[in-house]
Design an enzyme around this catalytic site. Structure first.
Site, PDB file in Angstrom:
ATOM      1  N   ARG A   1       0.797  -1.222   0.000  1.00 50.40           N
ATOM      2  CA  ARG A   1       0.000   0.000   0.000  1.00 50.40           C
ATOM      3  C   ARG A   1       0.833   1.276   0.000  1.00 50.40           C
ATOM      4  NH1 ARG A   1      -2.880  -3.954   1.805  1.00 50.40           N
ATOM      5  NH2 ARG A   1      -0.867  -4.452   2.672  1.00 50.40           N
ATOM      6  N   THR A   2       1.753   1.383   0.952  1.00 53.62           N
ATOM      7  CA  THR A   2       2.471   2.649   1.127  1.00 53.62           C
ATOM      8  C   THR A   2       3.353   2.949  -0.084  1.00 53.62           C
ATOM      9  OG1 THR A   2       2.488   2.126   3.478  1.00 53.62           O
ATOM     10  CG2 THR A   2       3.885   3.943   2.774  1.00 53.62           C
TER      11      THR A   2
ATOM     12  N   LYS B   1      25.687  -5.769  -0.826  1.00 56.55           N
ATOM     13  CA  LYS B   1      27.169  -5.787  -0.873  1.00 56.55           C
ATOM     14  C   LYS B   1      27.755  -5.032   0.308  1.00 56.55           C
ATOM     15  CE  LYS B   1      26.827  -5.440  -5.893  1.00 56.55           C
ATOM     16  NZ  LYS B   1      26.934  -4.442  -6.972  1.00 56.55           N
TER      17      LYS B   1
ATOM     18  N   ARG C   1      11.072   3.924   3.853  1.00 60.25           N
ATOM     19  CA  ARG C   1      10.625   2.944   4.856  1.00 60.25           C
ATOM     20  C   ARG C   1      11.843   2.146   5.279  1.00 60.25           C
ATOM     21  NH1 ARG C   1       5.496  -1.043   4.866  1.00 60.25           N
ATOM     22  NH2 ARG C   1       4.576   0.965   5.401  1.00 60.25           N
TER      23      ARG C   1
ATOM     24  N   HIS D   1       4.483   5.974  11.682  1.00 58.17           N
ATOM     25  CA  HIS D   1       4.042   5.823  10.286  1.00 58.17           C
ATOM     26  C   HIS D   1       3.076   6.994  10.056  1.00 58.17           C
ATOM     27  CE1 HIS D   1       2.952   4.225   6.518  1.00 58.17           C
ATOM     28  NE2 HIS D   1       2.635   2.978   6.832  1.00 58.17           N
TER      29      HIS D   1
HETATM   30  N1   CP Z   1      -0.482   0.100   5.827  1.00 55.36           N
HETATM   31  C1   CP Z   1       0.742  -0.219   5.365  1.00 55.36           C
HETATM   32  O1   CP Z   1       1.763   0.391   5.740  1.00 55.36           O
HETATM   33  O2   CP Z   1       0.744  -1.225   4.441  1.00 55.36           O
HETATM   34  P1   CP Z   1       2.027  -1.711   3.625  1.00 55.36           P
HETATM   35  O3   CP Z   1       2.972  -2.368   4.610  1.00 55.36           O
HETATM   36  O4   CP Z   1       1.513  -2.670   2.584  1.00 55.36           O
HETATM   37  O5   CP Z   1       2.683  -0.493   3.028  1.00 55.36           O
END
Ligand code: CP
Length: 306
Positions: free
Chosen positions: A58-59, A86, A108, A136
């Site tokens: 999603r993100t 590496k 992320r 988040h």
């Molecule tokens: N909600 C969320 O962060 O989903 P993903 O891990 O798929 O990005």
């Protein structure tokens, strides 16, 4: 009015004005997503790198789509298959990507604090797309947007977050964001999943979901994180479902229409029953759609500061 900060690292300490600015700006971009041609020019000529050191559906896709909808050039980076294998450090990876004249970085990372480190070694705007168990922020903003869209406000609402609060970056960002916007926030789960000092964040704690449901307006259901060994925090998945699973029977017993959110991915019939996930009370797919608009707003507002 510009955002106060050059980066979006978390909602802890963000002002109500900045949160409101992002949510209000997202309303305009949400409208763009309904047009036949879903593209506007504000980020034309800008380059955004999406650095994903941890899995995401999603993100990652939502940021990529938001960037493309704003006409940015998009650079995708995933740790798997990169020179990280590496031994290249985060600092060197980021500085090499920035050397290609990148204006903004979305990251992320499994390490809490990784984006806070990044802002010290590169000049680009940094957006935290989830750092370990810390924050988040764009997930919480899209959750708040979706609740406000459905219920008309955030102030005065009672929102409960149910599940593994201790290991959840979504929970932390939601607590900071919702409380700043004037909502009452509760958390619910087994004692093994609730940090001992969580009350310091201004939330009420429940260990029995049936005790909290009768006063809740919106329920944010967290995923049982199998990949983080969540199974050692309760005896069996069946037992977790029996005590904390969000089922139609439970919701009917509560006697009120509760808006159901879930950040995804969902474990059907573990933390949420399949029929509730697909029910008229569920806004799970609206969250996904609104996520694109909210991320467009964040990218646009940070870029406008430069
Ligand atoms: N909600 C969320 O962060 O989903 P993903 O891990 O798929 O990005």
């Amino acid at each position: 009015m510009p955002l106060t900060s050059k980066h979006l690292l978390g909602l802890d300490g963000m002002s109500r004005d900045d949160m409101k600015l992002i949510l209000d700006t997202a309303v305009s971009f949400r409208e763009v997503l309904e047009r036949p041609i879903k593209k506007v020019p504000p980020l034309q000529g800008k380059t955004v790198a999406n650095m994903f050191f941890e899995n995401s559906t999603r993100t990652r896709l939502s940021f990529e789509l938001a960037e493309r909808r704003l006409s940015a050039d998009v650079l995708g980076f995933q740790a798997t298959g990169s020179s990280v294998s590496k031994g290249e450090t985060l600092k060197d990876t980021a500085r090499n990507i920035e050397a290609m004249k990148v204006d903004m970085v979305v990251m992320r990372h499994s390490a809490a604090g990784a984006p806070h480190y990044l802002v010290r070694v590169i000049d680009a705007n940094v957006i935290n797309a989830g750092d370990g168990g810390h924050e988040h922020p764009t997930q919480a903003l899209l959750d708040m947007y979706t609740i406000r869209e459905k219920l008309g406000r955030l102030e005065g609402l009672h929102v409960c977050i149910v599940g593994d609060i201790a290991h959840s970056r979504v929970a932390r960002s939601n607590i900071y964001g919702l409380r700043t916007m004037g909502a009452r926030v509760s958390v619910c789960g087994p004692a093994t999943m609730i940090p001992r000092d969580i009350g310091k964040l201004g939330v009420d704690v429940y260990h029995h979901i049936d005790d909290v449901l009768p006063t809740v307006d919106a329920l944010n259901v967290l995923r049982i994180q199998m990949e983080r060994d969540a199974g050692r925090l309760f005896p069996t998945l069946r037992e977790y479902h029996n005590f904390y699973g969000v089922t139609r029977q439970r919701l009917e017993k509560a006697g009120r229409a509760i808006t159901i959110l879930h950040p995804g991915p969902i474990n059907r019939d573990v933390e949420i029953s399949a029929d509730v996930a697909d029910s008229e009370h569920s806004v799970i797919l609206q969250q996904v759609l609104n996520g694109v608009a909210v991320r467009m707003a964040v990218l646009y507002l940070l870029s406008s500061r430069n």
